[in-house]
Design a protein around this motif. Sequence first.
Motif, PDB file in Angstrom:
ATOM      1  N   PHE A   1      45.027  -1.722  -5.447  1.00 18.90           N
ATOM      2  CA  PHE A   1      45.316  -2.992  -4.579  1.00 18.90           C
ATOM      3  C   PHE A   1      44.331  -3.276  -3.415  1.00 18.90           C
ATOM      4  CE2 PHE A   1      49.704  -2.672  -6.718  1.00 18.90           C
ATOM      5  CZ  PHE A   1      49.525  -3.815  -7.472  1.00 18.90           C
ATOM      6  N   ILE A   2      43.747  -2.395  -2.886  1.00 12.85           N
ATOM      7  CA  ILE A   2      42.784  -2.391  -2.069  1.00 12.85           C
ATOM      8  C   ILE A   2      41.663  -3.367  -2.446  1.00 12.85           C
ATOM      9  CG2 ILE A   2      41.526  -0.718  -2.281  1.00 12.85           C
ATOM     10  CD1 ILE A   2      42.533  -1.890   1.186  1.00 12.85           C
ATOM     11  N   ILE A   3      41.389  -3.404  -3.595  1.00 11.11           N
ATOM     12  CA  ILE A   3      40.018  -4.031  -4.361  1.00 11.11           C
ATOM     13  C   ILE A   3      40.479  -5.530  -4.448  1.00 11.11           C
ATOM     14  CG2 ILE A   3      38.641  -4.117  -6.283  1.00 11.11           C
ATOM     15  CD1 ILE A   3      38.745  -1.360  -6.766  1.00 11.11           C
ATOM     16  N   PRO A   4      41.763  -5.910  -4.951  1.00 11.13           N
ATOM     17  CA  PRO A   4      41.885  -7.259  -5.021  1.00 11.13           C
ATOM     18  C   PRO A   4      42.199  -7.985  -3.795  1.00 11.13           C
ATOM     19  CG  PRO A   4      43.590  -6.411  -6.268  1.00 11.13           C
ATOM     20  CD  PRO A   4      42.412  -5.324  -6.072  1.00 11.13           C
ATOM     21  N   LEU A   5      42.583  -7.262  -2.718  1.00  6.93           N
ATOM     22  CA  LEU A   5      42.852  -7.623  -1.229  1.00  6.93           C
ATOM     23  C   LEU A   5      41.577  -8.072  -0.845  1.00  6.93           C
ATOM     24  CD1 LEU A   5      45.541  -5.273   0.001  1.00  6.93           C
ATOM     25  CD2 LEU A   5      45.836  -7.675  -0.372  1.00  6.93           C
ATOM     26  N   ILE A   6      40.441  -7.083  -0.930  1.00  2.17           N
ATOM     27  CA  ILE A   6      39.050  -7.320  -0.555  1.00  2.17           C
ATOM     28  C   ILE A   6      38.565  -8.698  -1.116  1.00  2.17           C
ATOM     29  CG2 ILE A   6      36.664  -6.469  -0.104  1.00  2.17           C
ATOM     30  CD1 ILE A   6      38.088  -3.836   0.238  1.00  2.17           C
ATOM     31  N   ASP A   7      38.907  -8.760  -2.447  1.00  3.98           N
ATOM     32  CA  ASP A   7      38.474  -9.835  -3.313  1.00  3.98           C
ATOM     33  C   ASP A   7      39.129 -11.224  -2.733  1.00  3.98           C
ATOM     34  OD1 ASP A   7      36.960 -10.703  -5.331  1.00  3.98           O
ATOM     35  OD2 ASP A   7      38.057  -9.640  -7.132  1.00  3.98           O
ATOM     36  N   ILE A   8      40.202 -11.026  -2.342  1.00  2.00           N
ATOM     37  CA  ILE A   8      40.838 -12.302  -1.712  1.00  2.00           C
ATOM     38  C   ILE A   8      39.951 -12.596  -0.529  1.00  2.00           C
ATOM     39  CG2 ILE A   8      43.041 -13.310  -0.469  1.00  2.00           C
ATOM     40  CD1 ILE A   8      44.790 -11.310  -2.630  1.00  2.00           C
ATOM     41  N   TYR A   9      39.631 -11.776   0.287  1.00  2.00           N
ATOM     42  CA  TYR A   9      39.011 -12.014   1.475  1.00  2.00           C
ATOM     43  C   TYR A   9      37.561 -12.767   0.918  1.00  2.00           C
ATOM     44  CZ  TYR A   9      35.634 -11.190   5.538  1.00  2.00           C
ATOM     45  OH  TYR A   9      34.724 -11.676   6.587  1.00  2.00           O
ATOM     46  N   ALA A  10      36.879 -12.066  -0.001  1.00  2.00           N
ATOM     47  CA  ALA A  10      35.470 -12.800  -0.414  1.00  2.00           C
ATOM     48  C   ALA A  10      35.632 -14.078  -0.992  1.00  2.00           C
ATOM     49  CB  ALA A  10      34.980 -11.648  -1.437  1.00  2.00           C
ATOM     50  N   SER A  11      36.626 -14.362  -1.809  1.00  2.00           N
ATOM     51  CA  SER A  11      36.843 -15.680  -2.312  1.00  2.00           C
ATOM     52  C   SER A  11      37.482 -16.527  -1.423  1.00  2.00           C
ATOM     53  CB  SER A  11      37.950 -15.637  -3.180  1.00  2.00           C
ATOM     54  OG  SER A  11      39.113 -15.507  -2.855  1.00  2.00           O
ATOM     55  N   GLY A  12      37.900 -16.232  -0.148  1.00  4.22           N
ATOM     56  CA  GLY A  12      38.293 -16.974   0.956  1.00  4.22           C
ATOM     57  C   GLY A  12      37.129 -17.575   1.754  1.00  4.22           C
ATOM     58  N   LEU A  13      36.033 -16.978   1.489  1.00  5.24           N
ATOM     59  CA  LEU A  13      34.874 -17.522   2.203  1.00  5.24           C
ATOM     60  C   LEU A  13      34.696 -18.841   1.723  1.00  5.24           C
ATOM     61  CD1 LEU A  13      32.699 -14.374   2.127  1.00  5.24           C
ATOM     62  CD2 LEU A  13      33.622 -15.119   4.226  1.00  5.24           C
ATOM     63  N   ASP A  14      34.888 -19.242   0.502  1.00  6.09           N
ATOM     64  CA  ASP A  14      35.015 -20.474   0.083  1.00  6.09           C
ATOM     65  C   ASP A  14      36.242 -21.347   0.214  1.00  6.09           C
ATOM     66  OD1 ASP A  14      34.160 -22.697  -1.474  1.00  6.09           O
ATOM     67  OD2 ASP A  14      35.351 -21.932  -3.299  1.00  6.09           O
ATOM     68  N   TRP A  15      37.428 -21.164  -0.583  1.00  5.13           N
ATOM     69  CA  TRP A  15      38.311 -21.972  -0.511  1.00  5.13           C
ATOM     70  C   TRP A  15      39.137 -21.939   0.826  1.00  5.13           C
ATOM     71  CZ3 TRP A  15      43.047 -19.686   0.407  1.00  5.13           C
ATOM     72  CH2 TRP A  15      43.242 -18.219   0.060  1.00  5.13           C
ATOM     73  N   LEU A  16      39.277 -20.743   1.482  1.00  5.95           N
ATOM     74  CA  LEU A  16      39.927 -20.873   2.794  1.00  5.95           C
ATOM     75  C   LEU A  16      39.229 -21.552   3.928  1.00  5.95           C
ATOM     76  CD1 LEU A  16      42.377 -20.179   4.514  1.00  5.95           C
ATOM     77  CD2 LEU A  16      41.206 -17.868   4.841  1.00  5.95           C
ATOM     78  N   LEU A  17      37.888 -21.495   3.943  1.00 11.85           N
ATOM     79  CA  LEU A  17      37.072 -22.144   5.009  1.00 11.85           C
ATOM     80  C   LEU A  17      36.911 -23.381   4.654  1.00 11.85           C
ATOM     81  CD1 LEU A  17      34.299 -19.477   5.728  1.00 11.85           C
ATOM     82  CD2 LEU A  17      36.520 -19.864   6.893  1.00 11.85           C
ATOM     83  N   ALA A  18      36.930 -23.859   3.380  1.00  9.65           N
ATOM     84  CA  ALA A  18      36.686 -25.182   2.976  1.00  9.65           C
ATOM     85  C   ALA A  18      38.165 -25.900   3.124  1.00  9.65           C
ATOM     86  CB  ALA A  18      36.518 -25.556   1.583  1.00  9.65           C
ATOM     87  N   ASN A  19      39.355 -25.284   3.567  1.00  8.06           N
ATOM     88  CA  ASN A  19      40.666 -25.896   3.747  1.00  8.06           C
ATOM     89  C   ASN A  19      41.128 -26.559   2.343  1.00  8.06           C
ATOM     90  OD1 ASN A  19      40.809 -25.660   6.504  1.00  8.06           O
ATOM     91  ND2 ASN A  19      39.382 -27.341   6.766  1.00  8.06           N
ATOM     92  N   ALA A  20      40.849 -25.630   1.242  1.00  4.36           N
ATOM     93  CA  ALA A  20      41.071 -26.016   0.158  1.00  4.36           C
ATOM     94  C   ALA A  20      42.212 -25.197  -0.475  1.00  4.36           C
ATOM     95  CB  ALA A  20      40.017 -26.104  -1.287  1.00  4.36           C
ATOM     96  N   LYS A  21      42.930 -25.533  -1.558  1.00  8.12           N
ATOM     97  CA  LYS A  21      43.873 -24.600  -2.285  1.00  8.12           C
ATOM     98  C   LYS A  21      43.173 -23.690  -3.162  1.00  8.12           C
ATOM     99  CE  LYS A  21      47.922 -24.628  -5.230  1.00  8.12           C
ATOM    100  NZ  LYS A  21      48.933 -25.506  -6.067  1.00  8.12           N
TER     101      LYS A  21
END
Length: 323
Positions: A171-191
Amino acid sequence: MTFPVQRNEFSKDEENNAHFLFRFYIYQKERFPIFGHGLLVAAFSFSAVSYSRICRGSTGFVDWKIFATGIFTTVTLFFLVRIFDEFKDAEDDAKYRKTLPVPRGLVSFRELMIMGVIVTVAQLLLNLFFFPKMLLIYAVIIGYLLLMGKEFFISDWLKKHQFWYITSHMFIIPLIDIYASGLDWLLANAKAPAGLFFFFAVSYMNGIVLEIGRKIRTPEKEFEGVLTYTSMLGINKAIWLWVFILIITLVLSIAASVFAGYGKTAFIVLGTIFVLCVIPAFLFLEKRTEKLSKIIEYASAFWTLAMYLTLGGGPMISKLLFE
Protein backbone atom coordinates in the motif's frame (compact mmCIF):
# COMPACT_ATOMS: atom_id res chain seq x y z
CA MET A 1 19.74 3.51 20.89
CA THR A 2 22.80 1.34 20.30
CA PHE A 3 24.27 0.52 16.90
CA PRO A 4 26.29 -2.72 16.96
CA VAL A 5 29.23 -2.91 14.57
CA GLN A 6 28.49 -5.39 11.79
CA ARG A 7 31.27 -7.69 10.63
CA ASN A 8 31.31 -11.20 9.24
CA GLU A 9 33.32 -13.53 7.05
CA PHE A 10 32.25 -11.61 3.94
CA SER A 11 33.55 -8.25 5.22
CA LYS A 12 36.25 -6.57 3.14
CA ASP A 13 38.56 -4.23 5.03
CA GLU A 14 39.44 -2.27 1.90
CA GLU A 15 35.73 -1.44 1.47
CA ASN A 16 34.68 -1.07 5.09
CA ASN A 17 37.57 1.28 5.89
CA ALA A 18 37.05 3.45 2.80
CA HIS A 19 35.55 6.95 2.73
CA PHE A 20 31.80 7.09 3.29
CA LEU A 21 31.06 8.34 -0.24
CA PHE A 22 32.82 5.33 -1.74
CA ARG A 23 31.01 2.98 0.64
CA PHE A 24 27.68 4.63 -0.14
CA TYR A 25 28.36 4.23 -3.86
CA ILE A 26 28.77 0.47 -3.35
CA TYR A 27 25.74 0.35 -1.07
CA GLN A 28 23.41 2.08 -3.50
CA LYS A 29 24.70 -0.04 -6.36
CA GLU A 30 23.72 -3.20 -4.48
CA ARG A 31 20.60 -2.10 -2.60
CA PHE A 32 19.13 0.98 -4.26
CA PRO A 33 20.66 1.68 -7.69
CA ILE A 34 20.04 5.41 -7.93
CA PHE A 35 20.04 5.54 -11.72
CA GLY A 36 17.81 2.49 -12.25
CA HIS A 37 15.42 3.20 -9.39
CA GLY A 38 15.47 6.91 -10.11
CA LEU A 39 14.46 6.32 -13.72
CA LEU A 40 11.62 4.01 -12.72
CA VAL A 41 10.33 6.35 -9.99
CA ALA A 42 10.65 9.37 -12.31
CA ALA A 43 8.52 7.55 -14.90
CA PHE A 44 6.12 6.59 -12.10
CA SER A 45 5.80 10.23 -10.97
CA PHE A 46 5.64 11.71 -14.47
CA SER A 47 2.93 9.25 -15.45
CA ALA A 48 0.86 9.88 -12.31
CA VAL A 49 0.88 13.64 -12.91
CA SER A 50 0.28 13.16 -16.65
CA TYR A 51 -2.61 10.74 -16.17
CA SER A 52 -4.28 13.14 -13.75
CA ARG A 53 -3.96 16.05 -16.16
CA ILE A 54 -5.21 14.03 -19.12
CA CYS A 55 -8.25 12.82 -17.16
CA ARG A 56 -9.00 16.40 -16.10
CA GLY A 57 -8.64 17.65 -19.68
CA SER A 58 -5.86 20.06 -18.69
CA THR A 59 -3.41 21.33 -21.29
CA GLY A 60 0.35 21.31 -20.86
CA PHE A 61 2.22 20.02 -17.85
CA VAL A 62 2.75 21.19 -14.28
CA ASP A 63 5.50 23.71 -13.57
CA TRP A 64 8.87 21.96 -13.80
CA LYS A 65 9.99 23.33 -10.41
CA ILE A 66 6.99 21.59 -8.87
CA PHE A 67 7.72 18.40 -10.78
CA ALA A 68 11.45 18.40 -9.90
CA THR A 69 10.64 18.82 -6.21
CA GLY A 70 8.03 16.09 -6.49
CA ILE A 71 10.49 13.69 -8.14
CA PHE A 72 13.07 14.34 -5.44
CA THR A 73 10.41 13.56 -2.83
CA THR A 74 9.12 10.37 -4.47
CA VAL A 75 12.60 8.97 -5.23
CA THR A 76 13.83 9.66 -1.71
CA LEU A 77 10.61 8.24 -0.21
CA PHE A 78 11.43 4.93 -1.86
CA PHE A 79 14.98 5.30 -0.53
CA LEU A 80 13.51 5.71 2.96
CA VAL A 81 11.57 2.49 2.40
CA ARG A 82 14.91 0.78 1.71
CA ILE A 83 16.46 2.23 4.89
CA PHE A 84 13.48 1.13 6.99
CA ASP A 85 13.76 -2.35 5.49
CA GLU A 86 17.42 -2.54 6.54
CA PHE A 87 16.42 -2.02 10.18
CA LYS A 88 13.30 -4.18 9.94
CA ASP A 89 15.14 -7.12 8.39
CA ALA A 90 18.39 -6.72 10.36
CA GLU A 91 18.09 -9.97 12.31
CA ASP A 92 17.26 -12.15 9.31
CA ASP A 93 19.87 -10.44 7.13
CA ALA A 94 22.61 -11.01 9.73
CA LYS A 95 21.61 -14.67 9.98
CA TYR A 96 20.75 -15.66 6.41
CA ARG A 97 21.93 -12.91 4.05
CA LYS A 98 25.44 -12.21 5.26
CA THR A 99 26.70 -10.99 1.89
CA LEU A 100 24.47 -7.89 2.00
CA PRO A 101 26.15 -4.51 2.65
CA VAL A 102 24.87 -3.97 6.21
CA PRO A 103 25.64 -7.42 7.67
CA ARG A 104 29.15 -7.30 6.24
CA GLY A 105 29.75 -3.84 7.69
CA LEU A 106 29.93 -1.75 4.52
CA VAL A 107 27.58 0.82 6.07
CA SER A 108 26.46 1.02 9.68
CA PHE A 109 22.98 1.36 11.13
CA ARG A 110 24.05 4.70 12.55
CA GLU A 111 24.99 5.95 9.07
CA LEU A 112 21.69 4.69 7.69
CA MET A 113 19.79 6.49 10.42
CA ILE A 114 21.68 9.74 9.75
CA MET A 115 20.95 9.43 6.01
CA GLY A 116 17.28 8.82 6.77
CA VAL A 117 17.10 11.91 8.99
CA ILE A 118 18.85 14.10 6.40
CA VAL A 119 16.54 12.88 3.62
CA THR A 120 13.42 13.42 5.73
CA VAL A 121 14.45 16.96 6.73
CA ALA A 122 15.20 17.79 3.07
CA GLN A 123 11.79 16.46 2.02
CA LEU A 124 10.00 18.46 4.69
CA LEU A 125 11.80 21.71 3.91
CA LEU A 126 11.32 21.45 0.14
CA ASN A 127 7.64 20.58 0.41
CA LEU A 128 7.06 23.28 3.01
CA PHE A 129 8.71 25.86 0.77
CA PHE A 130 7.19 24.90 -2.59
CA PHE A 131 3.79 23.41 -1.74
CA PRO A 132 2.73 23.11 1.92
CA LYS A 133 -0.55 21.59 0.69
CA MET A 134 1.29 18.35 -0.06
CA LEU A 135 2.44 17.92 3.54
CA LEU A 136 -0.77 16.19 4.62
CA ILE A 137 -0.34 13.42 2.03
CA TYR A 138 3.37 13.32 2.87
CA ALA A 139 2.56 12.88 6.57
CA VAL A 140 0.21 9.96 5.78
CA ILE A 141 3.00 8.27 3.79
CA ILE A 142 5.54 8.72 6.57
CA GLY A 143 3.00 7.47 9.11
CA TYR A 144 2.37 4.35 7.06
CA LEU A 145 6.12 3.86 6.59
CA LEU A 146 6.62 4.00 10.35
CA LEU A 147 3.93 1.35 10.78
CA MET A 148 5.65 -0.80 8.15
CA GLY A 149 8.92 -0.41 10.04
CA LYS A 150 7.21 -1.87 13.10
CA GLU A 151 5.44 -4.52 10.98
CA PHE A 152 2.13 -2.99 12.14
CA PHE A 153 2.98 -4.38 15.60
CA ILE A 154 2.04 -7.90 14.47
CA SER A 155 5.42 -9.01 13.14
CA ASP A 156 5.18 -12.68 14.13
CA TRP A 157 1.70 -13.04 12.64
CA LEU A 158 2.70 -11.38 9.37
CA LYS A 159 5.72 -13.65 8.98
CA LYS A 160 3.41 -16.64 9.21
CA HIS A 161 0.92 -15.17 6.72
CA GLN A 162 2.97 -14.07 3.72
CA PHE A 163 -0.08 -13.05 1.68
CA TRP A 164 -1.05 -10.41 4.24
CA TYR A 165 2.57 -9.37 4.67
CA ILE A 166 2.92 -8.54 0.98
CA THR A 167 -0.51 -7.01 0.48
CA SER A 168 -0.15 -4.75 3.53
CA HIS A 169 3.31 -3.51 2.61
CA MET A 170 2.42 -2.77 -1.01
CA PHE A 171 0.00 0.00 0.00
CA ILE A 172 3.00 2.31 0.32
CA ILE A 173 3.18 2.43 -3.50
CA PRO A 174 -0.31 3.84 -4.24
CA LEU A 175 0.14 6.20 -1.28
CA ILE A 176 3.24 7.65 -2.94
CA ASP A 177 1.25 7.61 -6.19
CA ILE A 178 -1.44 9.75 -4.55
CA TYR A 179 1.28 12.23 -3.60
CA ALA A 180 2.67 12.27 -7.16
CA SER A 181 -0.73 12.76 -8.81
CA GLY A 182 -1.54 15.42 -6.21
CA LEU A 183 1.14 17.60 -7.77
CA ASP A 184 -1.56 18.16 -10.38
CA TRP A 185 -5.09 17.94 -8.96
CA LEU A 186 -4.41 18.97 -5.37
CA LEU A 187 -2.22 21.95 -6.24
CA ALA A 188 -4.78 22.97 -8.88
CA ASN A 189 -7.55 22.94 -6.25
CA ALA A 190 -9.41 20.38 -8.35
CA LYS A 191 -11.22 17.17 -7.52
CA ALA A 192 -9.16 14.01 -8.09
CA PRO A 193 -10.30 12.36 -11.35
CA ALA A 194 -12.24 9.11 -10.90
CA GLY A 195 -9.86 7.28 -13.24
CA LEU A 196 -7.06 7.69 -10.71
CA PHE A 197 -8.62 4.88 -8.68
CA PHE A 198 -7.69 2.45 -11.46
CA PHE A 199 -4.29 4.08 -11.93
CA PHE A 200 -3.55 3.63 -8.21
CA ALA A 201 -4.77 0.03 -8.43
CA VAL A 202 -2.35 -0.58 -11.32
CA SER A 203 0.46 0.88 -9.19
CA TYR A 204 -0.44 -1.44 -6.32
CA MET A 205 -0.50 -4.51 -8.56
CA ASN A 206 2.74 -3.44 -10.26
CA GLY A 207 4.40 -3.61 -6.86
CA ILE A 208 3.21 -7.21 -6.47
CA VAL A 209 4.39 -8.03 -10.01
CA LEU A 210 7.87 -6.77 -9.06
CA GLU A 211 7.83 -8.54 -5.70
CA ILE A 212 6.92 -11.95 -7.14
CA GLY A 213 9.03 -11.56 -10.27
CA ARG A 214 12.25 -10.95 -8.37
CA LYS A 215 11.64 -13.96 -6.11
CA ILE A 216 11.29 -16.68 -8.72
CA ARG A 217 14.39 -18.87 -8.53
CA THR A 218 15.76 -22.16 -9.78
CA PRO A 219 16.15 -24.88 -7.12
CA GLU A 220 19.94 -24.46 -6.93
CA LYS A 221 19.50 -20.74 -6.15
CA GLU A 222 17.24 -21.31 -3.16
CA PHE A 223 18.87 -20.60 0.21
CA GLU A 224 17.79 -21.15 3.80
CA GLY A 225 16.07 -18.13 5.30
CA VAL A 226 15.65 -16.40 1.92
CA LEU A 227 11.97 -16.27 1.09
CA THR A 228 11.07 -16.92 -2.54
CA TYR A 229 7.74 -17.76 -4.14
CA THR A 230 9.19 -20.80 -5.87
CA SER A 231 10.26 -22.21 -2.49
CA MET A 232 6.87 -21.44 -0.91
CA LEU A 233 4.59 -22.52 -3.75
CA GLY A 234 6.70 -24.56 -6.11
CA ILE A 235 7.81 -23.41 -9.55
CA ASN A 236 4.54 -24.05 -11.41
CA LYS A 237 2.29 -22.31 -8.90
CA ALA A 238 4.71 -19.38 -8.53
CA ILE A 239 4.82 -18.82 -12.28
CA TRP A 240 1.06 -19.05 -12.67
CA LEU A 241 0.57 -16.68 -9.75
CA TRP A 242 2.85 -14.14 -11.45
CA VAL A 243 0.95 -14.53 -14.74
CA PHE A 244 -2.37 -14.18 -12.90
CA ILE A 245 -1.19 -10.92 -11.29
CA LEU A 246 -0.16 -9.66 -14.74
CA ILE A 247 -3.65 -10.43 -16.06
CA ILE A 248 -5.31 -8.52 -13.19
CA THR A 249 -3.00 -5.58 -13.78
CA LEU A 250 -3.76 -5.69 -17.52
CA VAL A 251 -7.51 -5.52 -16.85
CA LEU A 252 -7.03 -2.59 -14.45
CA SER A 253 -4.82 -0.78 -16.95
CA ILE A 254 -7.48 -1.18 -19.65
CA ALA A 255 -10.05 0.31 -17.26
CA ALA A 256 -7.68 3.21 -16.56
CA SER A 257 -7.27 3.71 -20.31
CA VAL A 258 -11.04 3.89 -20.78
CA PHE A 259 -11.35 6.60 -18.11
CA ALA A 260 -8.56 8.59 -19.77
CA GLY A 261 -10.33 8.38 -23.13
CA TYR A 262 -7.60 6.44 -24.90
CA GLY A 263 -8.51 4.57 -28.07
CA LYS A 264 -7.83 1.12 -29.46
CA THR A 265 -4.13 1.89 -29.90
CA ALA A 266 -3.64 1.87 -26.13
CA PHE A 267 -5.37 -1.52 -25.85
CA ILE A 268 -3.13 -2.96 -28.57
CA VAL A 269 0.00 -1.60 -26.86
CA LEU A 270 -1.07 -2.99 -23.48
CA GLY A 271 -1.85 -6.39 -24.99
CA THR A 272 1.51 -6.49 -26.79
CA ILE A 273 3.37 -5.65 -23.58
CA PHE A 274 1.50 -8.44 -21.80
CA VAL A 275 2.42 -11.03 -24.43
CA LEU A 276 6.10 -9.99 -24.43
CA CYS A 277 6.27 -10.28 -20.64
CA VAL A 278 4.59 -13.67 -20.24
CA ILE A 279 6.79 -15.38 -22.85
CA PRO A 280 9.78 -15.85 -20.47
CA ALA A 281 7.42 -17.23 -17.81
CA PHE A 282 6.21 -20.02 -20.09
CA LEU A 283 9.78 -20.67 -21.26
CA PHE A 284 10.82 -21.01 -17.62
CA LEU A 285 8.17 -23.67 -17.09
CA GLU A 286 9.77 -25.70 -19.88
CA LYS A 287 13.43 -24.96 -19.15
CA ARG A 288 14.16 -23.92 -15.57
CA THR A 289 17.40 -21.99 -15.90
CA GLU A 290 18.86 -19.17 -13.83
CA LYS A 291 19.03 -17.00 -16.95
CA LEU A 292 15.28 -17.30 -17.56
CA SER A 293 14.51 -16.55 -13.90
CA LYS A 294 16.50 -13.32 -14.26
CA ILE A 295 14.61 -12.51 -17.47
CA ILE A 296 11.34 -12.83 -15.53
CA GLU A 297 12.72 -10.32 -13.02
CA TYR A 298 13.66 -7.96 -15.88
CA ALA A 299 10.26 -8.52 -17.48
CA SER A 300 8.64 -7.43 -14.20
CA ALA A 301 10.58 -4.17 -14.29
CA PHE A 302 9.82 -3.69 -18.00
CA TRP A 303 6.13 -4.37 -17.37
CA THR A 304 5.99 -1.78 -14.60
CA LEU A 305 7.80 0.88 -16.59
CA ALA A 306 5.73 0.14 -19.71
CA MET A 307 2.45 0.35 -17.76
CA TYR A 308 3.27 3.80 -16.42
CA LEU A 309 4.49 5.12 -19.76
CA THR A 310 1.47 3.74 -21.62
CA LEU A 311 -1.10 5.10 -19.17
CA GLY A 312 0.40 8.52 -18.56
CA GLY A 313 3.91 9.28 -19.73
CA GLY A 314 3.57 8.38 -23.39
CA PRO A 315 0.28 10.19 -24.05
CA MET A 316 1.55 13.30 -22.24
CA ILE A 317 4.80 13.38 -24.23
CA SER A 318 2.75 13.02 -27.41
CA LYS A 319 0.53 15.95 -26.36
CA LEU A 320 3.50 18.15 -25.43
CA LEU A 321 5.30 17.46 -28.71
CA PHE A 322 2.50 17.39 -31.25
CA GLU A 323 -0.39 19.46 -29.90
